[in-house]
Design a protein around this motif. Structure first.
Motif, PDB file in Angstrom:
ATOM      1  N   GLY A  93     -41.897  20.629 -38.441  1.00 28.28           N
ATOM      2  CA  GLY A  93     -40.634  21.190 -38.926  1.00 28.28           C
ATOM      3  C   GLY A  93     -40.770  22.645 -39.319  1.00 28.28           C
ATOM      4  N   GLY A  94     -41.871  22.974 -39.994  1.00 27.83           N
ATOM      5  CA  GLY A  94     -42.107  24.368 -40.364  1.00 27.83           C
ATOM      6  C   GLY A  94     -42.240  25.268 -39.145  1.00 27.83           C
ATOM      7  N   GLY A  95     -42.900  24.759 -38.089  1.00 28.07           N
ATOM      8  CA  GLY A  95     -43.037  25.540 -36.865  1.00 28.07           C
ATOM      9  C   GLY A  95     -41.700  25.803 -36.199  1.00 28.07           C
ATOM     10  N   VAL A  96     -40.857  24.771 -36.132  1.00 29.68           N
ATOM     11  CA  VAL A  96     -39.534  24.930 -35.513  1.00 29.68           C
ATOM     12  C   VAL A  96     -38.681  25.916 -36.308  1.00 29.68           C
ATOM     13  CG1 VAL A  96     -37.387  23.747 -34.949  1.00 29.68           C
ATOM     14  CG2 VAL A  96     -39.578  22.674 -34.405  1.00 29.68           C
ATOM     15  N   ILE A  97     -38.689  25.774 -37.644  1.00 28.70           N
ATOM     16  CA  ILE A  97     -37.920  26.701 -38.490  1.00 28.70           C
ATOM     17  C   ILE A  97     -38.453  28.129 -38.341  1.00 28.70           C
ATOM     18  CG2 ILE A  97     -37.347  27.311 -40.865  1.00 28.70           C
ATOM     19  CD1 ILE A  97     -37.386  24.302 -41.486  1.00 28.70           C
ATOM     20  N   GLY A  98     -39.787  28.267 -38.338  1.00 27.32           N
ATOM     21  CA  GLY A  98     -40.382  29.597 -38.180  1.00 27.32           C
ATOM     22  C   GLY A  98     -40.029  30.222 -36.851  1.00 27.32           C
ATOM     23  N   LEU A  99     -40.004  29.416 -35.781  1.00 26.58           N
ATOM     24  CA  LEU A  99     -39.638  29.932 -34.462  1.00 26.58           C
ATOM     25  C   LEU A  99     -38.191  30.404 -34.446  1.00 26.58           C
ATOM     26  CD1 LEU A  99     -40.649  30.327 -31.561  1.00 26.58           C
ATOM     27  CD2 LEU A  99     -39.842  28.013 -31.041  1.00 26.58           C
ATOM     28  N   GLY A 117     -43.100  48.439 -28.259  1.00 29.25           N
ATOM     29  CA  GLY A 117     -42.551  47.374 -27.430  1.00 29.25           C
ATOM     30  C   GLY A 117     -41.275  46.801 -28.026  1.00 29.25           C
ATOM     31  N   THR A 118     -40.590  46.001 -27.246  1.00 29.32           N
ATOM     32  CA  THR A 118     -39.383  45.320 -27.705  1.00 29.32           C
ATOM     33  C   THR A 118     -39.741  43.887 -28.060  1.00 29.32           C
ATOM     34  OG1 THR A 118     -37.970  46.683 -26.282  1.00 29.32           O
ATOM     35  CG2 THR A 118     -37.045  44.611 -27.091  1.00 29.32           C
ATOM     36  N   PRO A 119     -39.547  43.484 -29.312  1.00 31.76           N
ATOM     37  CA  PRO A 119     -39.952  42.133 -29.715  1.00 31.76           C
ATOM     38  C   PRO A 119     -39.119  41.061 -29.010  1.00 31.76           C
ATOM     39  CG  PRO A 119     -38.671  43.183 -31.460  1.00 31.76           C
ATOM     40  CD  PRO A 119     -38.928  44.231 -30.423  1.00 31.76           C
ATOM     41  N   LEU A 120     -39.795  40.113 -28.423  1.00 26.40           N
ATOM     42  CA  LEU A 120     -39.156  39.002 -27.728  1.00 26.40           C
ATOM     43  C   LEU A 120     -39.837  37.706 -28.140  1.00 26.40           C
ATOM     44  CD1 LEU A 120     -38.931  40.520 -24.130  1.00 26.40           C
ATOM     45  CD2 LEU A 120     -37.057  40.302 -25.765  1.00 26.40           C
ATOM     46  N   VAL A 121     -39.087  36.625 -28.109  1.00 31.27           N
ATOM     47  CA  VAL A 121     -39.636  35.303 -28.412  1.00 31.27           C
ATOM     48  C   VAL A 121     -39.928  34.596 -27.094  1.00 31.27           C
ATOM     49  CG1 VAL A 121     -39.225  33.061 -29.458  1.00 31.27           C
ATOM     50  CG2 VAL A 121     -38.426  35.134 -30.605  1.00 31.27           C
ATOM     51  N   SER A 122     -41.186  34.262 -26.886  1.00 32.84           N
ATOM     52  CA  SER A 122     -41.579  33.489 -25.704  1.00 32.84           C
ATOM     53  C   SER A 122     -41.454  32.011 -26.041  1.00 32.84           C
ATOM     54  CB  SER A 122     -43.020  33.833 -25.308  1.00 32.84           C
ATOM     55  OG  SER A 122     -43.477  32.946 -24.308  1.00 32.84           O
ATOM     56  N   MET A 123     -40.518  31.335 -25.374  1.00 38.08           N
ATOM     57  CA  MET A 123     -40.303  29.923 -25.689  1.00 38.08           C
ATOM     58  C   MET A 123     -41.531  29.086 -25.349  1.00 38.08           C
ATOM     59  SD  MET A 123     -37.476  30.057 -27.112  1.00 38.08           S
ATOM     60  CE  MET A 123     -37.364  28.290 -27.405  1.00 38.08           C
ATOM     61  N   GLY A 157     -44.005  29.848 -28.048  1.00 38.63           N
ATOM     62  CA  GLY A 157     -43.504  29.262 -29.285  1.00 38.63           C
ATOM     63  C   GLY A 157     -43.695  27.749 -29.314  1.00 38.63           C
ATOM     64  N   ALA A 158     -43.388  27.086 -28.186  1.00 37.13           N
ATOM     65  CA  ALA A 158     -43.579  25.637 -28.113  1.00 37.13           C
ATOM     66  C   ALA A 158     -45.047  25.274 -28.273  1.00 37.13           C
ATOM     67  CB  ALA A 158     -43.032  25.111 -26.788  1.00 37.13           C
ATOM     68  N   GLY A 159     -45.926  26.089 -27.672  1.00 33.60           N
ATOM     69  CA  GLY A 159     -47.358  25.828 -27.804  1.00 33.60           C
ATOM     70  C   GLY A 159     -47.825  25.956 -29.246  1.00 33.60           C
ATOM     71  N   ILE A 160     -47.299  26.969 -29.952  1.00 33.62           N
ATOM     72  CA  ILE A 160     -47.673  27.163 -31.354  1.00 33.62           C
ATOM     73  C   ILE A 160     -47.156  26.017 -32.215  1.00 33.62           C
ATOM     74  CG2 ILE A 160     -47.287  28.633 -33.376  1.00 33.62           C
ATOM     75  CD1 ILE A 160     -47.362  31.019 -31.500  1.00 33.62           C
ATOM     76  N   VAL A 161     -45.934  25.545 -31.925  1.00 36.70           N
ATOM     77  CA  VAL A 161     -45.394  24.425 -32.689  1.00 36.70           C
ATOM     78  C   VAL A 161     -46.253  23.175 -32.489  1.00 36.70           C
ATOM     79  CG1 VAL A 161     -43.438  22.827 -32.837  1.00 36.70           C
ATOM     80  CG2 VAL A 161     -43.026  25.294 -32.718  1.00 36.70           C
TER      81      VAL A 161
END
Length: 325
Positions: free
Chosen positions: A252-258, A282-288, A291-295
């Motif tokens: 849950g913390g990972g999902v909220i953090g993402l 650079g331009t900050p972007l979220v890699s899904m 992100g999924a791997g980190i979660v």
């Protein structure tokens, strides 16, 4: 002379005249006037918008009054109109625009912003201004790993031709942009490494926090665990709730953090930051995918963090617990 050296793929002369004012009707723009040769475009990576070109060999041979505009100079003089095919007044003479540089990012230079420059044939520059001595000699290498040997060869060739000692470092200033590029790469690499270290430390702190929270929950439920063990509950049944709770908290913390990171990065991308700064940062972007791997990693870390408290819960002696109660 320099172009014939073994490590050199090309060399051109560059004449520069700073603070020149260009005119198109009522429009004015001040920048650097550059006289050079066709090979300059390749050596300095000068690109051209569709419909135009850089200076040609024929332009130089015939001393044509043609010019190639930097993107900022073109926008200042012509606005949104197409500059190619129109004329610019340079040093009191009309020059035909044959090419324009595309919009680009510049984070370094050696004699001013390339976007403010106007380029004309070197032969035309000399005839127009009377200047004979070049401001720079632009040299491109075949192998960027051979900078030192190429520098020695260049100093030797120019020293014998111009009569100075090739070992005299003060005789000629060589600006090594390959070294500068490596330095910028090292700075950016250091920033990435620092970010990675901070991320790993944050990951470890989060794992310790999950373990500590699970440990506290196990201590709070010692009586319930003891009763369950006294009634015949198996160890796996006792271990499952703490492990599941640790995994859910971490996941849950990972999902909220993402989600928060996505919002922050989206807001940062909308800030009015100069494009030169974005080139560095650079331009900050979220890699899904990342992100999924980190979660998933957080969930695994949560399970590992909850393992020790869960094992302790499974080893509770129900008789001791009930006696304490």
């Amino acid at each position: 002379v320099l172009a014939a050296l073994p490590d050199v793929r090309g060399a051109v002369l560059e004449h520069s005249w700073w603070g020149q004012t260009y005119r198109v009707g009522e429009a004015r723009h001040t920048g650097t006037l550059v006289g050079t040769q066709p090979g300059f475009a390749d050596l300095r990576s000068r690109r051209v918008r569709p419909g135009g070109r850089f200076l040609s060999r024929r332009d130089v041979d015939e001393q044509r009054r043609v010019c190639y505009l930097g993107s900022t100079a073109a926008r200042a003089l012509f606005g949104d109109a197409e500059p190619v095919g129109r004329e610019v007044e340079i040093v009191g003479s009309p020059f035909l625009v044959v090419g324009v540089a595309p919009e680009e990012i510049q984070i370094s230079n050696y004699n001013g912003d390339e976007r403010n420059k106007v380029y004309i044939p070197g032969s035309t520059y000399r005839a127009l201004t009377g200047g004979r001595n070049p401001s720079y000699i632009v040299v491109g290498l075949i192998d960027d790993k051979r900078v030192e040997s190429a520098s020695r060869a260049i100093l030797g060739a120019l020293g014998s031709r111009r009569g100075f000692d090739p070992t005299d470092e003060a005789a000629l200033d060589i600006q090594d942009y390959i070294e500068m590029q490596d330095m910028i790469g090292a700075i950016l690499g250091g920033n990435r490494a620092l970010t990675a270290i901070v991320g790993i430390l944050g990951f470890l702190v989060a794992a310790l926090g999950v373990a500590n929270a699970t440990w506290v929950r196990v201590e709070e439920k010692r009586r319930e665990i003891g009763l369950a063990m006294a009634l015949g509950a198996r160890r796996m049944h006792v271990m499952a709730p703490p492990l599941a709770e640790a995994c859910v908290v971490a996941l849950g913390g990972g999902v909220i953090g993402l989600a928060v990171a996505g919002g922050v990065f989206g807001a940062a991308a909308g800030l009015d930051i100069p494009i030169e700064a974005r080139a560095y940062l650079g331009t900050p972007l979220v890699s899904m995918g990342l992100g999924a791997g980190i979660v998933v990693m957080l969930a695994v870390a949560g399970a590992i963090s909850g393992w020790v408290p869960a094992r302790r819960a499974a080893r509770v002696d129900p008789i001791i617990v009930l006696r304490e109660e």
